[in-house]
Write a protein that holds these residues in place. Sequence first.
Motif, PDB file in Angstrom:
ATOM      1  N   GLY A 103       8.933  -3.835  -5.695  1.00 53.12           N
ATOM      2  CA  GLY A 103       8.553  -2.378  -5.629  1.00 53.12           C
ATOM      3  C   GLY A 103       9.013  -1.547  -7.034  1.00 53.12           C
ATOM      4  O   GLY A 103       9.685  -2.324  -8.021  1.00 53.12           O
ATOM      5  N   TYR A 104       8.951  -0.442  -6.883  1.00 50.98           N
ATOM      6  CA  TYR A 104       9.517   0.517  -7.931  1.00 50.98           C
ATOM      7  C   TYR A 104      11.138   0.578  -8.250  1.00 50.98           C
ATOM      8  O   TYR A 104      11.614   1.037  -9.176  1.00 50.98           O
ATOM      9  CB  TYR A 104       9.059   1.877  -8.142  1.00 50.98           C
ATOM     10  CG  TYR A 104       9.489   2.637  -7.037  1.00 50.98           C
ATOM     11  CD1 TYR A 104      10.699   3.443  -7.141  1.00 50.98           C
ATOM     12  CD2 TYR A 104       8.715   2.680  -5.838  1.00 50.98           C
ATOM     13  CE1 TYR A 104      11.221   4.256  -6.208  1.00 50.98           C
ATOM     14  CE2 TYR A 104       9.231   3.587  -4.777  1.00 50.98           C
ATOM     15  CZ  TYR A 104      10.485   4.240  -4.898  1.00 50.98           C
ATOM     16  OH  TYR A 104      10.745   5.325  -3.909  1.00 50.98           O
ATOM     17  N   SER A 144       3.286   1.363  -5.863  1.00 50.46           N
ATOM     18  CA  SER A 144       4.445   2.126  -5.092  1.00 50.46           C
ATOM     19  C   SER A 144       5.270   2.934  -6.311  1.00 50.46           C
ATOM     20  O   SER A 144       5.070   2.503  -7.506  1.00 50.46           O
ATOM     21  CB  SER A 144       5.185   1.141  -4.496  1.00 50.46           C
ATOM     22  OG  SER A 144       5.874   0.363  -5.204  1.00 50.46           O
ATOM     23  N   LEU A 150       3.536   8.955  -7.428  1.00 46.66           N
ATOM     24  CA  LEU A 150       2.604   8.212  -6.887  1.00 46.66           C
ATOM     25  C   LEU A 150       1.207   8.158  -7.575  1.00 46.66           C
ATOM     26  O   LEU A 150       0.375   7.417  -7.643  1.00 46.66           O
ATOM     27  CB  LEU A 150       2.618   8.162  -5.486  1.00 46.66           C
ATOM     28  CG  LEU A 150       1.878   7.203  -4.556  1.00 46.66           C
ATOM     29  CD1 LEU A 150       2.225   5.709  -5.082  1.00 46.66           C
ATOM     30  CD2 LEU A 150       1.932   7.308  -3.142  1.00 46.66           C
ATOM     31  N   VAL A 166      -1.547   1.809  -1.360  1.00 45.86           N
ATOM     32  CA  VAL A 166      -0.230   2.074  -1.503  1.00 45.86           C
ATOM     33  C   VAL A 166       0.734   1.072  -0.550  1.00 45.86           C
ATOM     34  O   VAL A 166       0.320   1.153   0.856  1.00 45.86           O
ATOM     35  CB  VAL A 166      -0.013   3.604  -1.001  1.00 45.86           C
ATOM     36  CG1 VAL A 166       1.543   4.141  -0.742  1.00 45.86           C
ATOM     37  CG2 VAL A 166      -0.690   4.700  -1.744  1.00 45.86           C
ATOM     38  N   SER A 168       4.706   0.513   0.797  1.00 48.13           N
ATOM     39  CA  SER A 168       6.219   1.182   0.619  1.00 48.13           C
ATOM     40  C   SER A 168       7.203   0.158   0.103  1.00 48.13           C
ATOM     41  O   SER A 168       6.717  -1.058   0.489  1.00 48.13           O
ATOM     42  CB  SER A 168       6.325   1.700   2.054  1.00 48.13           C
ATOM     43  OG  SER A 168       6.680   0.587   2.919  1.00 48.13           O
ATOM     44  N   GLU A 169       8.267   0.290  -0.260  1.00 48.64           N
ATOM     45  CA  GLU A 169       9.255  -0.361  -0.530  1.00 48.64           C
ATOM     46  C   GLU A 169       9.663  -1.218   0.747  1.00 48.64           C
ATOM     47  O   GLU A 169       9.817  -2.585   0.266  1.00 48.64           O
ATOM     48  CB  GLU A 169      10.425   0.237  -0.974  1.00 48.64           C
ATOM     49  CG  GLU A 169      10.196   1.281  -2.336  1.00 48.64           C
ATOM     50  CD  GLU A 169       9.956   0.271  -3.463  1.00 48.64           C
ATOM     51  OE1 GLU A 169      11.090  -0.142  -3.972  1.00 48.64           O
ATOM     52  OE2 GLU A 169       9.063   0.154  -3.847  1.00 48.64           O
ATOM     53  N   ARG A 172       7.049  -4.209   1.450  1.00 44.21           N
ATOM     54  CA  ARG A 172       6.719  -5.081  -0.091  1.00 44.21           C
ATOM     55  C   ARG A 172       6.804  -6.362   0.159  1.00 44.21           C
ATOM     56  O   ARG A 172       6.040  -7.187  -0.180  1.00 44.21           O
ATOM     57  CB  ARG A 172       7.581  -4.484  -1.220  1.00 44.21           C
ATOM     58  CG  ARG A 172       7.055  -5.307  -2.689  1.00 44.21           C
ATOM     59  CD  ARG A 172       5.841  -4.121  -2.961  1.00 44.21           C
ATOM     60  NE  ARG A 172       5.316  -4.718  -4.166  1.00 44.21           N
ATOM     61  CZ  ARG A 172       4.599  -3.972  -4.988  1.00 44.21           C
ATOM     62  NH1 ARG A 172       4.366  -2.839  -4.659  1.00 44.21           N
ATOM     63  NH2 ARG A 172       4.022  -4.566  -6.059  1.00 44.21           N
TER      64      ARG A 172
END
Length: 235
Positions: A103-104, A144, A150, A166, A168-169, A172
């Motif tokens: 993720g990010y 994400s 976002l 979308v 979420s972490e 993932r």
Amino acid sequence: MNQGRLSVAIIGAGPVGSVLGQALASAGHMIAGIASTNPKNIERAETMLPGALVKTLPQLLELADLVLFAIPADQLEATIGGISEAKLWRSGQLVAHTAGQFGYSVFNSAAQQGVIPLAIHPAMSFTGTSVDLARIRESYFAVSAPTVALPIAQALVIEMGAEPLVISEDNRAIYFEAISVATNFSAMVVNQAIGLLESVGIEDPRSVLAPVVRSSVEVALAAGHKPLDPSEFLS
């Protein structure tokens, strides 16, 4: 940072980087350059991104509003960490990667230096040709980012022609497992079937299997998910 037309750096000019670079260019963004040492990837980028110059990573980080990392997943953390250690990020710079399993938060060290982290994973397979641009329009990209960023990730995906999804972490890993199973298992099964038909003298097994595979996948997608009964595979 120009909120409309972004200056984009492509780090890694493999099939994914070149195609997404072309998609971003088609949306009106400017490709500041590419960073790659692979001759085949550079040749591909020269074809798909005419005018985009090969530059060093520090040069691109200095120039770009958006830095897109389309490199192998196993190189991502080390690359980000090295840039952070060298303090080459610019505050307010958008940075994105295309690795499905991250993720990010993989950009945490960069975020501490003021960048805006995005994760954008195309849920599709790439050929590295312009054919992929049509496939993008039929695909979902998992995105994400921090809540405030976002909408930026979603807008970039829409500009490229895909549908943002979308993730979420926390979810993932499950998302990536699903994509990996669909991709790898399908490739393995088709490869095995081609080999079996070749072994009995079928000259063009791919043409024979193509309608079977496509129709079977369509039926499976229409049926949706149902729990597997192990006894079905033992009979």
